[in-house]
Write a protein that holds these residues in place. Sequence first.
Motif, short mmCIF file in Angstrom:
data_model
loop_
_atom_site.label_atom_id
_atom_site.label_comp_id
_atom_site.label_asym_id
_atom_site.label_seq_id
_atom_site.Cartn_x
_atom_site.Cartn_y
_atom_site.Cartn_z
N THR A 99 0.83 -1.21 0.00
CA THR A 99 0.00 0.00 0.00
C THR A 99 0.86 1.26 0.00
O THR A 99 0.51 2.25 -0.65
N MET A 100 1.99 1.23 0.69
CA MET A 100 2.87 2.39 0.68
C MET A 100 3.50 2.58 -0.70
O MET A 100 3.58 3.71 -1.21
N GLY A 158 0.58 3.53 -3.18
CA GLY A 158 0.10 4.88 -2.88
C GLY A 158 1.10 5.94 -3.31
O GLY A 158 0.73 6.98 -3.88
N ASN A 216 -4.80 6.33 0.19
CA ASN A 216 -3.35 6.39 0.39
C ASN A 216 -2.68 7.32 -0.61
O ASN A 216 -1.77 8.08 -0.25
N SER A 217 -3.11 7.27 -1.86
CA SER A 217 -2.50 8.13 -2.87
C SER A 217 -2.79 9.61 -2.62
O SER A 217 -1.94 10.47 -2.87
N TYR A 245 -0.31 10.95 -0.06
CA TYR A 245 0.99 11.24 -0.66
C TYR A 245 0.90 12.44 -1.60
O TYR A 245 1.83 13.27 -1.67
N LEU A 297 3.70 7.54 8.30
CA LEU A 297 2.67 6.57 7.91
C LEU A 297 3.11 5.15 8.25
O LEU A 297 2.28 4.32 8.65
N SER A 338 1.12 2.72 10.74
CA SER A 338 0.65 1.42 10.22
C SER A 338 1.11 0.28 11.12
O SER A 338 0.37 -0.68 11.35
#
Length: 447
Positions: free
Chosen positions: A232-233, A236, A320-321, A324, A365, A369
Amino acid sequence: MEKKTFFSPERKAALVALVLAVLGFVAYATPFSQYRYNSKYYTLSGYDLAFGKSVMNGSLDIGPVIYLILALAAIVVAIVFAVVLFSHKIPRLSGLFLFLAGAVQVFANIITMVTIKDIMDGCKRISALTGLYLGMAVGLAMVVTACYLLTKKKVLYVLDFMVIPGLVYLLCNNYLPMVGIQIAWKKLDFRVGIWRSPWCGWDNFKFLFASGDAWMIIRNTLAYNLVWIVLTMFMGFTVGICLAEVFSKVVQRVSQTLILLPQLISMVIVAYIVYGFLSTSAGWLNKGLLGDAEINWYGAKQYWPFILTVVHIWKGLGYNSIIYLSSLVGIDRSLYEAAYIDGCGKMKQITQITWPLMRPTIVTLLIMSCGRIMYSDFGLFYQVTMNSGALYTVATTLDVYVYRALMQLNNLAMSSAASAFQSVCGFFLVMTVNQITRWLDRENAMF
């Protein structure tokens, strides 16, 4: 040149704190509660409730009330504060001790007043008396005196008091309910309530590890979260960069809306969307893509780690995007223009400009998480899999296991124990990851 007086504002505040502490001890000597026995009324002081007493001619024992013992300890702290402050040993931050002492005093008296009937269960016509209100008033006076002192020493400023409404909400909504964590160590009996339910030690925690599936449950919870944190990181960050490179405002807004849409869809709807793809009788994959080579998706567990991963990333990618992207738009575009003039390509700009400037956001983040690594998306594992028994070994995480146990045993204390276990693990993981970050890159640590 100002003339220094013996009774400076700090020493005056120390004297006020000493007087309030004495009043606190006096308040606990006044009647806190009243009950009736054999047509007569009897009163109990704060000391009687704090340290326990036999009432009703010895036929009933009231156990020590831990909150009142803490309140008495807070008064002792206030006295120590007054003595230390009067001697000017630590004048700047000593007001914090008085503030905490007053806050504990108010909290303890409120909890005692609310639960007085549970504390004295078995007595007739129980009522709270003036001692409780006097104790709360003393606590509030301590808090006000502490705020005055912290303002004089410029630890607090007048504008800081604007956060009081939000702080009160935070305390009431997030911290007062934490009193209920004691359910995890009690054999909950709804007939007598939380406060009167007997303590059972660590028995409620045993069910988490007593099952032979304990290793499988913890393995699933940790493995899924570890993989998802990385994916996801990365996704994103990548999608955020792509959105930032779109110069057309119309295209950018439409793209953001479409990519954020899955985040707004209920997990129940997501479950039926997935079912529309994977259904054996009418699913698009079986009827439209695979043809005669049909797969019983809800009975084939080997595919579901990948299916759950895809659904999780698809649903959370937009949120998530956007996080960022909000950090990317704050980067000065002239840095990229200068790099372009120097001959740096897009990948070079990302590695040399975007990544270093985005590192604080990424680290923050990551730490947050890791704090939820023992939690899982209950809707994803329970509803998307349609609670299929064939998928038990790959779709059972800690949250799903606790829910099933709660539905079968109807034991709320076990659920509370699992929540306490997850919270403690999350706390230590956050502290550990933050400490590792401090060792590697001190500037980007959260604290």
